[in-house]
Design a protein around this motif. Sequence first.
Motif, PDB file in Angstrom:
ATOM      1  N   SER A  68      42.004  39.473  23.021  1.00 25.68           N
ATOM      2  CA  SER A  68      41.535  40.577  23.855  1.00 25.68           C
ATOM      3  C   SER A  68      40.026  40.506  24.073  1.00 25.68           C
ATOM      4  N   ALA A  71      39.441  37.804  26.642  1.00 27.35           N
ATOM      5  CA  ALA A  71      39.806  38.312  27.963  1.00 27.35           C
ATOM      6  C   ALA A  71      38.720  39.222  28.512  1.00 27.35           C
ATOM      7  N   THR A  75      36.604  38.076  31.756  1.00 27.09           N
ATOM      8  CA  THR A  75      36.756  38.935  32.925  1.00 27.09           C
ATOM      9  C   THR A  75      35.410  39.473  33.384  1.00 27.09           C
ATOM     10  N   MET A  79      33.745  38.476  36.935  1.00 31.11           N
ATOM     11  CA  MET A  79      33.535  39.600  37.859  1.00 31.11           C
ATOM     12  C   MET A  79      32.074  39.682  38.281  1.00 31.11           C
ATOM     13  N   PRO A  85      37.709  41.053  41.950  1.00 35.97           N
ATOM     14  CA  PRO A  85      38.482  41.443  40.773  1.00 35.97           C
ATOM     15  C   PRO A  85      39.693  40.558  40.484  1.00 35.97           C
ATOM     16  N   LEU A  86      40.398  40.082  41.488  1.00 39.46           N
ATOM     17  CA  LEU A  86      41.616  39.321  41.229  1.00 39.46           C
ATOM     18  C   LEU A  86      41.368  38.025  40.462  1.00 39.46           C
ATOM     19  N   ALA A  88      38.876  37.437  38.525  1.00 36.88           N
ATOM     20  CA  ALA A  88      38.379  37.840  37.210  1.00 36.88           C
ATOM     21  C   ALA A  88      39.522  38.250  36.296  1.00 36.88           C
ATOM     22  N   ILE A  89      40.466  39.026  36.825  1.00 39.14           N
ATOM     23  CA  ILE A  89      41.614  39.448  36.032  1.00 39.14           C
ATOM     24  C   ILE A  89      42.469  38.245  35.649  1.00 39.14           C
ATOM     25  N   ALA A  90      42.701  37.355  36.608  1.00 43.68           N
ATOM     26  CA  ALA A  90      43.504  36.156  36.323  1.00 43.68           C
ATOM     27  C   ALA A  90      42.841  35.296  35.253  1.00 43.68           C
ATOM     28  N   GLY A  92      40.786  36.352  32.928  1.00 47.30           N
ATOM     29  CA  GLY A  92      40.879  37.079  31.667  1.00 47.30           C
ATOM     30  C   GLY A  92      42.242  36.930  31.020  1.00 47.30           C
ATOM     31  N   ILE A  93      43.285  37.014  31.836  1.00 42.24           N
ATOM     32  CA  ILE A  93      44.644  36.829  31.312  1.00 42.24           C
ATOM     33  C   ILE A  93      44.815  35.412  30.773  1.00 42.24           C
TER      34      ILE A  93
END
Length: 107
Positions: A68, A71, A75, A79, A85-86, A88-90, A92-93
């Motif tokens: 976590s 991530a 992220t 970002m 955001p997309l 960055a989220i990908a 992070g995952i």
Amino acid sequence: MTVETTIAGTLALIAIMTLVTLATRFGGVFLMSFVTINPRIESFINTMASSVLIAIIVPMAVSGDAGSLAALVVTAVIMLATKKPLPAIAAGIAAAGLVRYAGITVL
């Protein structure tokens, strides 16, 4: 209160949750139709969105595992670098998955 976990009970729970969600969504819009949006109200609304996000992220940063935290850092960096955001989220995952797959428990 208990609800039987039959098909009918499950569908009833879904229906109840749907109605409550719709009531809060439409109720909020209805109530806000009576409020004049001045700069102070607009500032409050913008700040509240950030506060909710911070309330979700801080506990994860303080007591989260290595996945976590990875991530969160990845992220944030992506970002800030891309302002999108997309990706960055990908990222992070993917970072959380890689750290957990590698078995890293402490950073």
